[in-house]
Design a protein around this motif. Sequence first.
Motif, PDB file in Angstrom:
ATOM      1  N   LYS A 185      71.500  82.588  79.330  1.00 18.42           N
ATOM      2  CA  LYS A 185      71.166  82.187  80.861  1.00 18.42           C
ATOM      3  C   LYS A 185      69.768  81.969  80.845  1.00 18.42           C
ATOM      4  CE  LYS A 185      75.047  85.032  82.387  1.00 18.42           C
ATOM      5  NZ  LYS A 185      75.292  85.796  81.054  1.00 18.42           N
ATOM      6  N   VAL A 186      69.261  80.852  81.306  1.00 18.84           N
ATOM      7  CA  VAL A 186      67.774  80.531  81.573  1.00 18.84           C
ATOM      8  C   VAL A 186      67.350  80.218  82.951  1.00 18.84           C
ATOM      9  CG1 VAL A 186      65.992  78.896  80.630  1.00 18.84           C
ATOM     10  CG2 VAL A 186      67.634  79.486  79.181  1.00 18.84           C
ATOM     11  N   ALA A 187      66.409  80.653  83.405  1.00 12.12           N
ATOM     12  CA  ALA A 187      66.046  80.407  85.052  1.00 12.12           C
ATOM     13  C   ALA A 187      64.628  79.723  84.649  1.00 12.12           C
ATOM     14  CB  ALA A 187      65.878  81.680  85.660  1.00 12.12           C
ATOM     15  N   ILE A 188      64.454  78.529  85.537  1.00 17.26           N
ATOM     16  CA  ILE A 188      63.197  77.951  85.705  1.00 17.26           C
ATOM     17  C   ILE A 188      62.487  78.437  86.943  1.00 17.26           C
ATOM     18  CG2 ILE A 188      62.184  75.663  85.430  1.00 17.26           C
ATOM     19  CD1 ILE A 188      63.849  76.086  83.172  1.00 17.26           C
ATOM     20  N   VAL A 189      61.214  79.006  86.896  1.00 12.19           N
ATOM     21  CA  VAL A 189      60.752  79.408  88.185  1.00 12.19           C
ATOM     22  C   VAL A 189      59.418  78.864  87.994  1.00 12.19           C
ATOM     23  CG1 VAL A 189      62.247  81.618  88.065  1.00 12.19           C
ATOM     24  CG2 VAL A 189      59.923  81.632  87.396  1.00 12.19           C
ATOM     25  N   GLY A 190      58.559  78.822  89.026  1.00  9.09           N
ATOM     26  CA  GLY A 190      57.091  78.544  89.309  1.00  9.09           C
ATOM     27  C   GLY A 190      56.679  78.337  90.838  1.00  9.09           C
ATOM     28  N   TRP A 228      72.478  72.437  74.214  1.00 11.84           N
ATOM     29  CA  TRP A 228      71.228  72.111  73.560  1.00 11.84           C
ATOM     30  C   TRP A 228      71.380  72.293  72.066  1.00 11.84           C
ATOM     31  CZ3 TRP A 228      67.458  75.279  70.591  1.00 11.84           C
ATOM     32  CH2 TRP A 228      66.279  74.332  70.120  1.00 11.84           C
ATOM     33  N   ARG A 229      71.354  71.512  70.974  1.00 11.44           N
ATOM     34  CA  ARG A 229      71.641  71.826  69.607  1.00 11.44           C
ATOM     35  C   ARG A 229      72.817  72.649  69.499  1.00 11.44           C
ATOM     36  NH1 ARG A 229      66.129  72.598  66.298  1.00 11.44           N
ATOM     37  NH2 ARG A 229      65.030  70.597  67.064  1.00 11.44           N
ATOM     38  N   GLY A 230      73.962  72.371  70.105  1.00  4.84           N
ATOM     39  CA  GLY A 230      75.270  73.001  70.034  1.00  4.84           C
ATOM     40  C   GLY A 230      75.055  74.298  70.768  1.00  4.84           C
ATOM     41  N   ARG A 231      74.174  74.762  71.316  1.00  6.09           N
ATOM     42  CA  ARG A 231      74.138  76.198  71.805  1.00  6.09           C
ATOM     43  C   ARG A 231      74.431  75.806  73.444  1.00  6.09           C
ATOM     44  NH1 ARG A 231      70.962  81.256  70.747  1.00  6.09           N
ATOM     45  NH2 ARG A 231      71.798  82.443  72.640  1.00  6.09           N
ATOM     46  N   LYS A 232      75.158  76.734  74.070  1.00  6.24           N
ATOM     47  CA  LYS A 232      75.473  76.656  75.533  1.00  6.24           C
ATOM     48  C   LYS A 232      74.472  77.307  76.326  1.00  6.24           C
ATOM     49  CE  LYS A 232      79.637  78.133  75.686  1.00  6.24           C
ATOM     50  NZ  LYS A 232      81.068  78.780  76.128  1.00  6.24           N
ATOM     51  N   ILE A 233      73.936  76.559  77.081  1.00  7.08           N
ATOM     52  CA  ILE A 233      72.916  77.133  78.245  1.00  7.08           C
ATOM     53  C   ILE A 233      73.261  77.197  79.598  1.00  7.08           C
ATOM     54  CG2 ILE A 233      70.483  76.683  78.825  1.00  7.08           C
ATOM     55  CD1 ILE A 233      70.580  77.239  75.665  1.00  7.08           C
ATOM     56  N   LYS A 234      73.048  78.076  80.418  1.00  9.45           N
ATOM     57  CA  LYS A 234      73.391  78.148  81.752  1.00  9.45           C
ATOM     58  C   LYS A 234      72.088  77.953  82.599  1.00  9.45           C
ATOM     59  CE  LYS A 234      77.155  80.228  83.586  1.00  9.45           C
ATOM     60  NZ  LYS A 234      77.780  79.222  84.386  1.00  9.45           N
ATOM     61  N   LEU A 235      71.454  76.854  83.008  1.00 11.29           N
ATOM     62  CA  LEU A 235      70.386  76.783  83.589  1.00 11.29           C
ATOM     63  C   LEU A 235      70.092  77.014  85.142  1.00 11.29           C
ATOM     64  CD1 LEU A 235      68.840  73.252  81.997  1.00 11.29           C
ATOM     65  CD2 LEU A 235      67.993  75.360  81.660  1.00 11.29           C
ATOM     66  N   HIS A 236      69.376  77.694  85.562  1.00 15.60           N
ATOM     67  CA  HIS A 236      69.082  78.055  86.828  1.00 15.60           C
ATOM     68  C   HIS A 236      67.816  77.547  87.380  1.00 15.60           C
ATOM     69  CE1 HIS A 236      72.212  80.952  87.773  1.00 15.60           C
ATOM     70  NE2 HIS A 236      72.261  80.973  86.422  1.00 15.60           N
ATOM     71  N   GLU A 267      68.176  85.684  81.192  1.00 15.48           N
ATOM     72  CA  GLU A 267      68.039  86.508  80.078  1.00 15.48           C
ATOM     73  C   GLU A 267      66.675  85.969  79.671  1.00 15.48           C
ATOM     74  OE1 GLU A 267      71.890  86.892  77.503  1.00 15.48           O
ATOM     75  OE2 GLU A 267      71.631  84.931  78.234  1.00 15.48           O
ATOM     76  N   VAL A 268      66.352  84.679  79.793  1.00 16.94           N
ATOM     77  CA  VAL A 268      64.976  84.068  79.492  1.00 16.94           C
ATOM     78  C   VAL A 268      64.609  83.400  80.783  1.00 16.94           C
ATOM     79  CG1 VAL A 268      63.582  82.609  78.015  1.00 16.94           C
ATOM     80  CG2 VAL A 268      65.582  83.555  77.009  1.00 16.94           C
ATOM     81  N   VAL A 269      63.223  83.569  81.277  1.00 14.86           N
ATOM     82  CA  VAL A 269      62.751  82.938  82.543  1.00 14.86           C
ATOM     83  C   VAL A 269      61.634  81.947  81.976  1.00 14.86           C
ATOM     84  CG1 VAL A 269      61.759  83.073  84.616  1.00 14.86           C
ATOM     85  CG2 VAL A 269      63.333  85.004  83.767  1.00 14.86           C
ATOM     86  N   VAL A 270      61.783  80.627  82.231  1.00 12.04           N
ATOM     87  CA  VAL A 270      60.638  79.752  81.671  1.00 12.04           C
ATOM     88  C   VAL A 270      59.627  79.614  83.062  1.00 12.04           C
ATOM     89  CG1 VAL A 270      59.940  77.380  81.394  1.00 12.04           C
ATOM     90  CG2 VAL A 270      61.963  78.417  80.236  1.00 12.04           C
ATOM     91  N   VAL A 271      58.495  79.990  83.168  1.00 14.98           N
ATOM     92  CA  VAL A 271      57.503  80.063  84.221  1.00 14.98           C
ATOM     93  C   VAL A 271      56.876  78.695  83.935  1.00 14.98           C
ATOM     94  CG1 VAL A 271      55.768  81.133  85.613  1.00 14.98           C
ATOM     95  CG2 VAL A 271      57.378  82.454  84.258  1.00 14.98           C
ATOM     96  N   GLN A 349      63.263  75.518  72.069  1.00 13.60           N
ATOM     97  CA  GLN A 349      63.003  76.513  70.616  1.00 13.60           C
ATOM     98  C   GLN A 349      62.400  77.802  70.984  1.00 13.60           C
ATOM     99  OE1 GLN A 349      60.767  74.384  67.415  1.00 13.60           O
ATOM    100  NE2 GLN A 349      62.122  72.429  67.728  1.00 13.60           N
ATOM    101  N   ALA A 350      61.241  77.634  71.694  1.00 12.38           N
ATOM    102  CA  ALA A 350      60.429  78.830  72.111  1.00 12.38           C
ATOM    103  C   ALA A 350      61.582  79.917  73.108  1.00 12.38           C
ATOM    104  CB  ALA A 350      59.399  78.596  73.051  1.00 12.38           C
ATOM    105  N   VAL A 351      62.439  79.233  73.788  1.00 10.58           N
ATOM    106  CA  VAL A 351      63.285  79.704  74.677  1.00 10.58           C
ATOM    107  C   VAL A 351      64.389  80.764  73.683  1.00 10.58           C
ATOM    108  CG1 VAL A 351      65.497  79.620  76.241  1.00 10.58           C
ATOM    109  CG2 VAL A 351      63.162  78.475  76.819  1.00 10.58           C
TER     110      VAL A 351
END
Length: 450
Positions: A185-190, A228-236, A267-271, A349-351
């Motif tokens: 689970k990845v959230a994009i915030v800013g 992404w590269r076979g990895r399931k991602i839930k983007l917010h 789980e990971v937040v991209v700011v 990759q960083a996420v």
Amino acid sequence: MDMPTVAIVGRPNVGKSTLFNRLVGKKLALVDDRPGVTRDRREGDVRFGGLHFRVIDTAGLEESDAATLMGRMRMQTEAAILAADVVLFVIDARAGVLPADQPFAELVRRAGCPVILIANKAEGGTGLSGAYEAFTLGLGDPIPFSAEHGEGLGELHDALKGVLPKPDPEDDEEDEDAPGGRSLKVAIVGRPNAGKSTLINRMLGEDRLLVGPEAGITRDSISLDWEWRGRKIKLHDTAGMRRRARIDDKLEKLAVSDGLRAVRFAEVVVVLLDATIPFEKQDLTIIDLVESEGRAVVIGLNKWDLVADQPGLLKQLREDCTRLLPQVRGVAVVPLSGLAGEGLDKLMQAVVQAAEVWDKRISTSRINDWLSEATSRNPPPAVSGRRIKIRYATQVKSRPPHFALFGNQLNALPKSYTRYLVNGLREAFELPGTPIRLSLRTSQNPFDKG
């Protein structure tokens, strides 16, 4: 969501391991009439009438010097209490409440999490007087119980159902055994207009989200499934977060609170920062919020194509990040362009790396080897002529990494020294960029003179 944790605690020989085996449904814990058979924390997954949680069987609580085996067992038990969402406090109903139960009832109360009091060995109505005596512990209504015969399981289920954290309904939709496993689970915030929706559209390869030059187009926290590269991602994707004082519109207030929910769900937040005006005060506030929520962090420098011709800029911004954000020291700072589709692979990759660090577990022996070296190199200061002693450390949780220190006078430990320890943990165990939690547990043993 992390699986909730339930710790079984109590003085020796009250039937904790029998209860553990009963809940797990197999004889994983050694059971014997002699007290003190369990010496370490033992964990098992439990599915119990629709409830799903991790249960921890602990050593019997006894007052002991921290340097002894019994003292170390007690510290392991205290660490389990610290890590727990719910504590099952077990007494022997036939013996009633003993003086040894009182200090540990106080310890459990101080932990601040829900407690279910179990008066064990009350099979067939025997020991009911001891069960009623348990009211004196001040831990609520006791459940008359028999771990050996399975009596009282219905009442225990109802009590657990009332206090265990509620699972996120979206968690139930995911099949962890499906190909690719559980979604990350990845959230994009800013800030508004940092380019969050443009970035997500580029990731998905389609215009799923409305974009434009006006700030604040996204009103909702939108959940999107991606791979992404076979990895399931839930983007917010989330609404841009601006200072509270600048929010007048009721709808936008709701959108910002929805953004906060997305941060808590992730789980990971991209700011995402605007590389042309990075590290504005609001950017720092958002990163601080993500850290305080205990989420893994990655910083994306969006619109990098507009500033890429400035030599040395990336190095300067990474140095600024270290100076301005010591609480997430070593966080990945990734230049990218959502519009041009540049840097997305490096961002992901960083996420994934940030998620691995956030979920990292370190053995107690390695932590204590490090602690011994760290305190030898730079001993804790003295308070009123008496040196603070840190005797033992353990990791009580991951997601984010949470460590407990045990010793004497730790409440007097200066903030500068705890910073030294956190930075040491970060460096020694390769925990860059992730929030690190540190709990200090001062010994309550009156015979421990340090």
